[in-house]
Structure formats: structure tokens, C-alpha cells
Design a protein around this motif. Sequence first.
Motif, PDB file in Angstrom:
ATOM      1  N   GLY A  71      33.401  18.522   7.859  1.00  0.00           N
ATOM      2  CA  GLY A  71      32.045  18.088   8.168  1.00  0.00           C
ATOM      3  C   GLY A  71      32.011  16.858   9.062  1.00  0.00           C
ATOM      4  O   GLY A  71      31.036  16.632   9.792  1.00  0.00           O
ATOM      5  N   PHE A  72      33.083  16.052   9.037  1.00  0.00           N
ATOM      6  CA  PHE A  72      33.150  14.872   9.892  1.00  0.00           C
ATOM      7  C   PHE A  72      33.037  15.241  11.370  1.00  0.00           C
ATOM      8  O   PHE A  72      32.403  14.528  12.149  1.00  0.00           O
ATOM      9  CB  PHE A  72      34.454  14.108   9.669  1.00  0.00           C
ATOM     10  N   VAL A  73      33.659  16.342  11.757  1.00  0.00           N
ATOM     11  CA  VAL A  73      33.634  16.760  13.160  1.00  0.00           C
ATOM     12  C   VAL A  73      32.200  17.094  13.577  1.00  0.00           C
ATOM     13  O   VAL A  73      31.709  16.613  14.601  1.00  0.00           O
ATOM     14  CB  VAL A  73      34.565  17.973  13.397  1.00  0.00           C
ATOM     15  N   ALA A  74      31.532  17.900  12.781  1.00  0.00           N
ATOM     16  CA  ALA A  74      30.159  18.299  13.097  1.00  0.00           C
ATOM     17  C   ALA A  74      29.210  17.106  13.045  1.00  0.00           C
ATOM     18  O   ALA A  74      28.305  16.973  13.879  1.00  0.00           O
ATOM     19  CB  ALA A  74      29.698  19.393  12.134  1.00  0.00           C
ATOM     20  N   ALA A  75      29.412  16.219  12.077  1.00  0.00           N
ATOM     21  CA  ALA A  75      28.535  15.051  11.944  1.00  0.00           C
ATOM     22  C   ALA A  75      28.697  14.111  13.135  1.00  0.00           C
ATOM     23  O   ALA A  75      27.702  13.610  13.678  1.00  0.00           O
ATOM     24  CB  ALA A  75      28.835  14.310  10.645  1.00  0.00           C
ATOM     25  N   ALA A  76      29.917  13.858  13.563  1.00  0.00           N
ATOM     26  CA  ALA A  76      30.144  12.992  14.724  1.00  0.00           C
ATOM     27  C   ALA A  76      29.514  13.606  15.967  1.00  0.00           C
ATOM     28  O   ALA A  76      28.911  12.901  16.786  1.00  0.00           O
ATOM     29  CB  ALA A  76      31.639  12.759  14.933  1.00  0.00           C
ATOM     30  N   PHE A  77      29.624  14.921  16.096  1.00  0.00           N
ATOM     31  CA  PHE A  77      29.014  15.592  17.240  1.00  0.00           C
ATOM     32  C   PHE A  77      27.495  15.453  17.200  1.00  0.00           C
ATOM     33  O   PHE A  77      26.863  15.112  18.209  1.00  0.00           O
ATOM     34  CB  PHE A  77      29.407  17.079  17.282  1.00  0.00           C
ATOM     35  N   LEU A  78      26.896  15.701  16.051  1.00  0.00           N
ATOM     36  CA  LEU A  78      25.441  15.613  15.931  1.00  0.00           C
ATOM     37  C   LEU A  78      24.936  14.192  16.191  1.00  0.00           C
ATOM     38  O   LEU A  78      24.019  13.987  16.993  1.00  0.00           O
ATOM     39  CB  LEU A  78      24.980  16.072  14.546  1.00  0.00           C
ATOM     40  N   VAL A  79      25.525  13.220  15.528  1.00  0.00           N
ATOM     41  CA  VAL A  79      25.078  11.836  15.683  1.00  0.00           C
ATOM     42  C   VAL A  79      25.312  11.373  17.129  1.00  0.00           C
ATOM     43  O   VAL A  79      24.459  10.692  17.710  1.00  0.00           O
ATOM     44  CB  VAL A  79      25.794  10.916  14.672  1.00  0.00           C
ATOM     45  N   GLY A  80      26.427  11.764  17.714  1.00  0.00           N
ATOM     46  CA  GLY A  80      26.691  11.428  19.105  1.00  0.00           C
ATOM     47  C   GLY A  80      25.686  12.061  20.042  1.00  0.00           C
ATOM     48  O   GLY A  80      25.214  11.425  21.002  1.00  0.00           O
ATOM     49  N   SER A  81      25.337  13.296  19.769  1.00  0.00           N
ATOM     50  CA  SER A  81      24.336  13.983  20.583  1.00  0.00           C
ATOM     51  C   SER A  81      22.975  13.298  20.482  1.00  0.00           C
ATOM     52  O   SER A  81      22.276  13.120  21.483  1.00  0.00           O
ATOM     53  CB  SER A  81      24.239  15.447  20.139  1.00  0.00           C
ATOM     54  N   LEU A  82      22.608  12.895  19.284  1.00  0.00           N
ATOM     55  CA  LEU A  82      21.339  12.188  19.099  1.00  0.00           C
ATOM     56  C   LEU A  82      21.376  10.826  19.792  1.00  0.00           C
ATOM     57  O   LEU A  82      20.381  10.399  20.397  1.00  0.00           O
ATOM     58  CB  LEU A  82      21.020  12.039  17.611  1.00  0.00           C
ATOM     59  N   ALA A  83      22.503  10.147  19.745  1.00  0.00           N
ATOM     60  CA  ALA A  83      22.641   8.854  20.435  1.00  0.00           C
ATOM     61  C   ALA A  83      22.516   9.039  21.946  1.00  0.00           C
ATOM     62  O   ALA A  83      21.892   8.213  22.626  1.00  0.00           O
ATOM     63  CB  ALA A  83      23.974   8.201  20.083  1.00  0.00           C
ATOM     64  N   GLU A  84      23.082  10.120  22.463  1.00  0.00           N
ATOM     65  CA  GLU A  84      22.960  10.406  23.892  1.00  0.00           C
ATOM     66  C   GLU A  84      21.515  10.656  24.304  1.00  0.00           C
ATOM     67  O   GLU A  84      21.156  10.465  25.462  1.00  0.00           O
ATOM     68  CB  GLU A  84      23.824  11.621  24.264  1.00  0.00           C
ATOM     69  N   ARG A  85      20.694  11.034  23.353  1.00  0.00           N
ATOM     70  CA  ARG A  85      19.270  11.267  23.612  1.00  0.00           C
ATOM     71  C   ARG A  85      18.418  10.028  23.294  1.00  0.00           C
ATOM     72  O   ARG A  85      17.207  10.111  23.245  1.00  0.00           O
ATOM     73  CB  ARG A  85      18.792  12.467  22.808  1.00  0.00           C
ATOM     74  N   GLY A  86      19.081   8.907  23.006  1.00  0.00           N
ATOM     75  CA  GLY A  86      18.377   7.652  22.814  1.00  0.00           C
ATOM     76  C   GLY A  86      18.025   7.294  21.383  1.00  0.00           C
ATOM     77  O   GLY A  86      17.358   6.289  21.150  1.00  0.00           O
ATOM     78  N   TRP A  87      18.496   8.071  20.414  1.00  0.00           N
ATOM     79  CA  TRP A  87      18.182   7.786  19.016  1.00  0.00           C
ATOM     80  C   TRP A  87      18.844   6.497  18.536  1.00  0.00           C
ATOM     81  O   TRP A  87      18.460   5.970  17.501  1.00  0.00           O
ATOM     82  CB  TRP A  87      18.624   8.944  18.130  1.00  0.00           C
ATOM     83  N   ASP A  88      19.813   6.004  19.243  1.00  0.00           N
ATOM     84  CA  ASP A  88      20.499   4.777  18.829  1.00  0.00           C
ATOM     85  C   ASP A  88      19.815   3.515  19.365  1.00  0.00           C
ATOM     86  O   ASP A  88      20.276   2.416  19.135  1.00  0.00           O
ATOM     87  CB  ASP A  88      21.960   4.807  19.286  1.00  0.00           C
ATOM     88  N   ARG A  89      18.691   3.666  20.033  1.00  0.00           N
ATOM     89  CA  ARG A  89      18.022   2.532  20.664  1.00  0.00           C
ATOM     90  C   ARG A  89      17.074   1.775  19.729  1.00  0.00           C
ATOM     91  O   ARG A  89      16.710   0.648  19.999  1.00  0.00           O
ATOM     92  CB  ARG A  89      17.218   2.975  21.899  1.00  0.00           C
ATOM     93  N   ARG A  90      16.661   2.418  18.650  1.00  0.00           N
ATOM     94  CA  ARG A  90      15.741   1.782  17.697  1.00  0.00           C
ATOM     95  C   ARG A  90      16.281   1.985  16.286  1.00  0.00           C
ATOM     96  O   ARG A  90      16.886   2.997  15.971  1.00  0.00           O
ATOM     97  CB  ARG A  90      14.353   2.392  17.814  1.00  0.00           C
ATOM     98  N   ILE A  91      16.006   1.005  15.452  1.00  0.00           N
ATOM     99  CA  ILE A  91      16.582   1.001  14.102  1.00  0.00           C
ATOM    100  C   ILE A  91      16.183   2.240  13.297  1.00  0.00           C
ATOM    101  O   ILE A  91      17.020   2.827  12.616  1.00  0.00           O
ATOM    102  CB  ILE A  91      16.232  -0.313  13.353  1.00  0.00           C
TER     103      ILE A  91
END
Length: 155
Positions: free
Chosen positions: A99-119
Motif C-alpha cells: 500500500g505504501f507504493v500506491a499511497a506515495a503515488f496518490l499523495v504525490g499526484s495530489l501534490a502535483e495538482r497543488g494539494w500541498d499548497r494549503r494546510i
Amino acid sequence: MIEVIMSRKGILYDVLLILGGSLLTALSAQIAIPLPFSPVPITGQTFAVLLVGTLLGSRRGALAMLAYLGEGLLGLPVFAGGRGGLAVFMGPTAGYLWGFVAAAFLVGSLAERGWDRRIWSAAAAMFFGNGVIYLFGLPWLSYFLPGSLSQVLAL
């Protein structure tokens, strides 16, 4: 000629980031709190997986987790409790590891879409990533523990 040199530097940079992400995860795995009622300890791995995915993005984050799993499969003591080897992949925590592989991919994908810009959106991305880890881990763990999936989640 310059393009070849630059592309080699880019590949080296990616490899170093991926190995760094796997190393951070391996070190975080050593922060472990065993639970007497469950074969799955509380570890720093989950935090590292989500952080690596966010920082490295979907592809490099997932590759870092695949490198981490590969290191463990080779027998390096990268998993919780300094464990490694094929036996870990046959045990109760294997689903979480995949699950770590899929989770890193998902969270990384969301960060690439700007989800990491706000708390709040970053917290939501981490929540979804953690959910993915459970989505892989709980069904696998249920083979090792008696009871329903909800009882396994409680453990």
C-alpha cells in the motif's frame, strides 16, 4: 553533447532522490511501537511514505517505495524492527507495505495538482494516502487475524 550531460545529471538527481526517499522510509521504520494485541506495530513509516510522496511527486515517490520494498526483499533490515527478507512479504504487514507504493503515488499526484499548497488540502491528501495504505493492509491482515474486517480494523 550538452543535452546528454544534462540528461545524465537529471537521471542521477532522480536516482538520488528516490534512494533518499527509500532511506528516509527505512530510518522511519525503526521508530516502532509494538502493540500487544496486533502483529502490526505503530511506526514512522506511514509518515515517511506520505512525506516522500508529497515531496518527490507521484512517479519518484512510488519509485522510492518500490526501492524500499526491493531493499527489504533483498534482506536489508529496512522494515520495522530491523527486519527484511521474503518472510516479511508473506507475513501480516505485507499488505501495508504494498500500500505504501500506491499511497506515495496518490499523495504525490495530489501534490502535483497543488494539494500541498494549503494546510487543509495537504491534510486531506495525507488522509486519503493513509486510507490507501489501509485499503491494501487490512484485507491482507485479515488472513492472519480472526474476525471480520471491521474487527481487524479495530485491532
